[in-house]
Design a protein around this motif. Structure first.
Motif, PDB file in Angstrom:
ATOM      1  N   LEU A 121     -29.749  43.803  19.578  1.00 45.65           N
ATOM      2  CA  LEU A 121     -28.774  43.037  20.350  1.00 45.65           C
ATOM      3  C   LEU A 121     -28.700  43.584  21.763  1.00 45.65           C
ATOM      4  O   LEU A 121     -28.833  44.772  21.984  1.00 45.65           O
ATOM      5  CB  LEU A 121     -27.386  43.167  19.710  1.00 45.65           C
ATOM      6  N   LEU A 363     -19.812  34.751  14.316  1.00 38.76           N
ATOM      7  CA  LEU A 363     -19.614  33.403  13.772  1.00 38.76           C
ATOM      8  C   LEU A 363     -20.259  33.185  12.402  1.00 38.76           C
ATOM      9  O   LEU A 363     -19.688  32.515  11.534  1.00 38.76           O
ATOM     10  CB  LEU A 363     -20.192  32.402  14.770  1.00 38.76           C
ATOM     11  N   SER A 364     -21.462  33.748  12.198  1.00 41.26           N
ATOM     12  CA  SER A 364     -22.155  33.527  10.927  1.00 41.26           C
ATOM     13  C   SER A 364     -21.735  34.551   9.876  1.00 41.26           C
ATOM     14  O   SER A 364     -22.106  34.445   8.716  1.00 41.26           O
ATOM     15  CB  SER A 364     -23.667  33.641  11.126  1.00 41.26           C
ATOM     16  N   LEU A 367     -22.750  39.822  11.490  1.00 41.08           N
ATOM     17  CA  LEU A 367     -22.381  41.032  12.231  1.00 41.08           C
ATOM     18  C   LEU A 367     -20.906  41.348  12.072  1.00 41.08           C
ATOM     19  O   LEU A 367     -20.071  40.451  12.077  1.00 41.08           O
ATOM     20  CB  LEU A 367     -22.670  40.857  13.726  1.00 41.08           C
ATOM     21  N   GLY A 407     -17.715  31.914  19.167  1.00 41.64           N
ATOM     22  CA  GLY A 407     -18.680  32.964  18.858  1.00 41.64           C
ATOM     23  C   GLY A 407     -19.536  33.447  20.006  1.00 41.64           C
ATOM     24  O   GLY A 407     -20.474  34.207  19.788  1.00 41.64           O
ATOM     25  N   THR A 424     -24.063  38.479  24.863  1.00 42.62           N
ATOM     26  CA  THR A 424     -25.483  38.814  24.941  1.00 42.62           C
ATOM     27  C   THR A 424     -26.020  38.487  26.328  1.00 42.62           C
ATOM     28  O   THR A 424     -25.530  37.613  27.006  1.00 42.62           O
ATOM     29  CB  THR A 424     -26.302  38.005  23.914  1.00 42.62           C
TER      30      THR A 424
ATOM     31  N   ASN B  42     -25.780  29.828   8.856  1.00 42.34           N
ATOM     32  CA  ASN B  42     -25.102  29.775  10.147  1.00 42.34           C
ATOM     33  C   ASN B  42     -25.708  30.678  11.202  1.00 42.34           C
ATOM     34  O   ASN B  42     -25.216  30.754  12.312  1.00 42.34           O
ATOM     35  CB  ASN B  42     -23.623  30.140   9.948  1.00 42.34           C
ATOM     36  N   ALA B  43     -26.786  31.373  10.844  1.00 41.13           N
ATOM     37  CA  ALA B  43     -27.357  32.343  11.776  1.00 41.13           C
ATOM     38  C   ALA B  43     -27.773  31.728  13.112  1.00 41.13           C
ATOM     39  O   ALA B  43     -27.566  32.325  14.161  1.00 41.13           O
ATOM     40  CB  ALA B  43     -28.545  33.039  11.125  1.00 41.13           C
ATOM     41  N   GLN B  45     -26.536  29.276  14.690  1.00 38.66           N
ATOM     42  CA  GLN B  45     -25.398  28.887  15.533  1.00 38.66           C
ATOM     43  C   GLN B  45     -24.559  30.081  15.961  1.00 38.66           C
ATOM     44  O   GLN B  45     -23.480  29.906  16.503  1.00 38.66           O
ATOM     45  CB  GLN B  45     -24.472  27.917  14.784  1.00 38.66           C
ATOM     46  N   ASP B  46     -25.044  31.294  15.713  1.00 39.32           N
ATOM     47  CA  ASP B  46     -24.263  32.483  16.045  1.00 39.32           C
ATOM     48  C   ASP B  46     -24.772  33.081  17.351  1.00 39.32           C
ATOM     49  O   ASP B  46     -25.792  33.759  17.366  1.00 39.32           O
ATOM     50  CB  ASP B  46     -24.399  33.505  14.896  1.00 39.32           C
ATOM     51  N   PRO B  47     -24.087  32.810  18.474  1.00 35.49           N
ATOM     52  CA  PRO B  47     -24.588  33.240  19.780  1.00 35.49           C
ATOM     53  C   PRO B  47     -24.736  34.749  19.930  1.00 35.49           C
ATOM     54  O   PRO B  47     -25.657  35.228  20.564  1.00 35.49           O
ATOM     55  CB  PRO B  47     -23.544  32.722  20.768  1.00 35.49           C
ATOM     56  N   LEU B  48     -23.828  35.524  19.312  1.00 31.54           N
ATOM     57  CA  LEU B  48     -23.908  36.972  19.474  1.00 31.54           C
ATOM     58  C   LEU B  48     -25.067  37.547  18.669  1.00 31.54           C
ATOM     59  O   LEU B  48     -25.597  38.610  18.974  1.00 31.54           O
ATOM     60  CB  LEU B  48     -22.589  37.637  19.050  1.00 31.54           C
ATOM     61  N   LEU B  49     -25.485  36.830  17.637  1.00 33.24           N
ATOM     62  CA  LEU B  49     -26.568  37.300  16.785  1.00 33.24           C
ATOM     63  C   LEU B  49     -27.923  36.948  17.384  1.00 33.24           C
ATOM     64  O   LEU B  49     -28.817  37.785  17.473  1.00 33.24           O
ATOM     65  CB  LEU B  49     -26.416  36.682  15.389  1.00 33.24           C
ATOM     66  N   GLY B  51     -28.420  35.392  20.432  1.00 36.69           N
ATOM     67  CA  GLY B  51     -28.481  35.275  21.889  1.00 36.69           C
ATOM     68  C   GLY B  51     -28.453  33.821  22.277  1.00 36.69           C
ATOM     69  O   GLY B  51     -28.721  32.948  21.476  1.00 36.69           O
TER      70      GLY B  51
END
Lengths: 424, 68
Positions: A121, A363-364, A367, A407, A424, B42-43, B45-49, B51
């Protein structure tokens, strides 16, 4: 089993008062425990009325008491003693452990072995929100994904626009240590509370010149500090957790107590509502090292987890609503699955020795962001149980971490008087 | 009645434990599989995961405007 018909009801008493229960509520073997704090002095002392009578004298004005009608006590069942009840409780606890153990056919991280590892990340701080004069204790995002509210030890609550760093509103509370703040779902109000033992709702005005502090309205009243608050699905109901060991659900308009939740044996430090699709439950964690899941309508404690070895500072639901995570002073974060009714992961490292103060999921749900008292934020892979990344930047304890509603960003509040928005 | 409060408290604890012992549970393998599936679904759609591109991220570094 009888219900508690008057549980949590509040009675204001004058010099001499009698609790008049209707005849239907007053069978001969009712044990009434009256507890509360006097408005004049703050010593709380439980007073138990003798069997059969339900009147009490109050010597002080404005005594606000919480009359809890304990379950109809028929006296001891034949053969029951305190010792036999203790034995039964121990047997039940053992049975619970056995039942949970039977279903542990595999560990979460084993199931997740085949899953791809999380790519490195590159989350960086993009905004630093400066303006609080003292430790920032709590924050919450608005549903519009750009505004947020934060509260501080200096008694101030600030509403920010995180894109422009503009401070939109400033609310001054008469107490210090505002430990809890929450944004209303509509975005039109915020709730805040702390050492004043109350949680107040402040409607936000579009008019810059209007003094928002003046419109502050006390909703929740506890007998100790308010540690957490959250609106339910609407602006109309507020859920609070308190140092008095209880959680409570309030009607914002009238200030009426709708439901109270008893079960913790020490201060409750945090609460989180289940994502709306999964129904009316919430989870709370506290100084008794327990995390409890509650049914909002009945007030019943549905599930309880006691794996932590120190105070639980924060609890947060997994996005699907089937699990939740907790952060504790024992330097670990833990993950519990509600359908398996057990802890399924522990996030810890020998090098992490400071307590964790706050957690939130991405969101998913892959993390888990956890803020610690060693000024860092550790990012954990929820499924594999490994640490993915460490975020540095704060110059004092991290008190709260929250992922934005869409998210895209993570906001962290700290005792270094600032908030940081990272992405990010 | 000094013992009364203890007994009442104890009875409440026993009742709560009975309630908790009686709930339905699923196997950890099933629960873990469901958690994993949710993450995987959902991976993206996860912006922090995963990017996200600078163009649609509101927190992107500000570009300097220049007069033409």
């Amino acid at each position: 089993m009888s219900q508690d018909p008057l549980e949590g009801c509040r009675i204001s008493a004058g010099k001499k008062s009698a609790v008049s229960l209707g005849k239907a509520l007053h069978p001969p073997n009712l044990l009434v425990v009256v507890e509360g704090t006097c408005g004049a002095c703050v010593a709380a002392s439980p007073v138990s009325a003798p069997e059969g009578s339900c009147s009490y004298n109050v010597a002080h004005h404005h005594l606000c008491v919480c009359v809890r009608v304990c379950m109809a006590w028929q006296g001891l069942q034949k053969g029951e003693t305190l010792a036999s009840l203790k034995q039964e409780s121990e047997n039940l606890r053992r049975k619970l452990e056995e039942e949970r153990g039977k279903l542990t056919d595999v560990e979460l991280h084993q199931v997740a072995e085949k899953v791809e590892t999380v790519a490195a990340l590159s989350i960086k701080t993009r905004r630093v929100l400066k303006g609080h004069g003292n430790k920032v204790l709590s924050m919450d995002w608005c549903k519009d994904k750009r505004r947020l509210v934060s509260s501080s030890q200096d008694g101030k609550v600030i509403v920010w626009d995180a894109f422009t760093l503009n401070k939109e509103h400033g609310i001054t509370l008469p107490c210090t240590w505002v430990m809890a703040c929450a944004y209303a779902p509509s975005g039109c109000a915020v709730a805040c509370g702390g050492l004043d033992n109350k949680c107040s709702v402040v409607p936000l005005s579009l008019d810059r010149n209007e003094n928002v502090t003046a419109k502050k309205k006390s909703v929740a009243m506890h007998t100790n500090y308010v540690s957490g608050c959250s609106f339910t699905n609407s602006d109309m109901q507020l859920l609070t957790s308190s140092g008095d060991g209880t959680c409570a659900l309030w009607d914002v308009e009238s200030g009426q107590l709708l439901q109270s939740f008893h079960g913790h044996t020490a201060d409750v430090l945090s609460l989180d509502l289940a994502p709306s699709e999964t129904g009316n439950t919430f989870v709370s964690g506290g100084c008794d090292m327990k995390a409890n899941v509650w049914d909002m309508r009945s007030g019943q404690n549905i599930q309880s987890f006691d794996n932590h070895q120190s105070d639980i500072n924060c609890v947060k639901y997994y996005p699907s609503g089937d699990a939740f995570a907790s952060a504790s002073d024992d330097a670990t974060c833990r993950f519990y699955d509600l359908r398996a009714d057990r802890e399924v992961a522990v996030y810890q490292k020998d090098s992490i020795i400071f307590g964790a103060s706050s957690v939130d999921f991405s969101l998913s749900g892959r993390l888990l962001f956890a803020g610690y008292n060693d000024y860092t934020i550790n990012v954990w892979d929820v499924l594999k149980g490994t640490r993915v990344s460490v975020l540095f930047g704060h110059e004092n304890r991290v008190s709260r971490v929250r992922v934005s509603p869409d998210g895209t960003a993570l906001c962290s509040a700290s005792w270094d008087n600032t908030l940081r928005v990272s992405r990010t | 009645m000094p013992g009364a409060a203890n007994i009442v408290a104890m009875k409440k604890i026993v009742q709560q434990l009975r309630f908790e012992a009686g709930i339905n549970r699923v196997k950890v393998s099933q629960a873990a599989a469901d958690l994993q599936q949710f993450c995987m679904q959902n991976a993206q759609q996860d912006p922090l995961l995963t990017g996200m591109s600078s163009s649609n991220n509101p927190f992107r570094p500000q570009k300097v405007c220049s007069f033409l």
